[in-house]
Design a protein around this motif. Sequence first.
Motif, short mmCIF file in Angstrom:
data_model
loop_
_atom_site.label_atom_id
_atom_site.label_comp_id
_atom_site.label_asym_id
_atom_site.label_seq_id
_atom_site.Cartn_x
_atom_site.Cartn_y
_atom_site.Cartn_z
N UNK A 145 0.85 -1.19 0.00
CA UNK A 145 0.00 0.00 0.00
C UNK A 145 0.88 1.24 0.00
N UNK A 146 0.50 2.27 -0.71
CA UNK A 146 1.19 3.54 -0.54
C UNK A 146 0.18 4.68 -0.49
N UNK A 147 0.56 5.72 0.25
CA UNK A 147 -0.33 6.87 0.42
C UNK A 147 0.10 7.66 1.63
N UNK A 148 -0.81 8.50 2.12
CA UNK A 148 -0.45 9.38 3.23
C UNK A 148 -0.88 8.80 4.57
N UNK A 149 0.01 8.94 5.52
CA UNK A 149 -0.29 8.55 6.91
C UNK A 149 0.38 9.59 7.79
N UNK A 157 3.58 0.58 2.76
CA UNK A 157 3.39 -0.44 3.80
C UNK A 157 3.15 -1.80 3.18
N UNK A 158 3.67 -2.80 3.84
CA UNK A 158 3.41 -4.19 3.47
C UNK A 158 2.38 -4.75 4.43
N UNK A 159 1.22 -5.08 3.89
CA UNK A 159 0.17 -5.70 4.70
C UNK A 159 0.41 -7.21 4.67
N UNK A 160 1.32 -7.65 5.51
CA UNK A 160 1.76 -9.05 5.48
C UNK A 160 3.16 -9.13 4.93
N UNK A 161 3.93 -10.06 5.50
CA UNK A 161 5.34 -10.20 5.11
C UNK A 161 5.62 -11.61 4.60
#
Length: 275
Positions: A68-72, A79-83
């Motif tokens: 996922x990419x975007x603003x936080x 971010x990796x939702x799961x590795x």
Amino acid sequence: MDKRLKDIQEAADFLRVRMRGAVPEVGIILGSGLGKLGESIEAEGVIPYREIPNFARSTAIGHKGNFIFGRLAGRFVCAMQGRFHYYEGYPMEKVTLPVRVMALLGVKFLFVSNAAGGLNPAFQPGDLMIIRDHINLMPNPLIGPNFETFGERFPDMTAPYDAELIAKAEAIAAAEGIALRKGVYLGNTGPSYETPAEVRFYFGIGADAVGMSTVPEVLVARHCGLRVFGMSVITNKSNFETASTVLNDGDDVVRAADAAADRMCLLFQKLIETI
Ligand code: HPA
């Protein structure tokens, strides 16, 4: 060109195009049951791993398998939702490939999270633990010809977890009323949970929590100079004695992680705001 580098560059080039040139400051790896933080990101892109060149697939439970990419918290992050885990059968090169991809994309900070068993008898399921150090009982992902492009042959590991980020996290937690533990994470290969004798051994050599991930990513991140913040969610107490019932269960781990995810998300967001 080195095949390893070519694979990493291909993935980075693919993601760079999808990000339309935006440069993420922070990379986040979300462990078992902790994918929720991904939902707080104002996502500009959610890409299943299967679409990304040279990425492995997430087969572990509680791992969604999205990049996922975007603003936080006002920052552009990915971010990796799961590795990927060594126990899934992937070589360390695959397990850690996303970290080097993030480094090529421009990330300067790596935030890692995991679900872990509590070796320290004071720790309870649902506790959050800042990782202040680790013990590696997995094959070192830096074995092999050194990747000069990323870092030196013998990277220093005196302070793998960033002291300034730890201090800030502790201040934020105090202000927000979030209870925090701080301890040493021991990474073993899994996929079997620990025997009582191993639990006593691991606690005896100074570990507070045990899991099957994170350490390879941190070694690679430090090799390429990223500043690292790590957090474990304690999902179960480790068994010091042989028990007549099975006490470790993967679904319980994901449930306990889910219950703690909100506190961890808040902490990560506030911490990212400060960098
Ligand atoms: N051991 C290893 N890994 C884990 C555990 C555990 O008890 N709980 C969650 N991940």
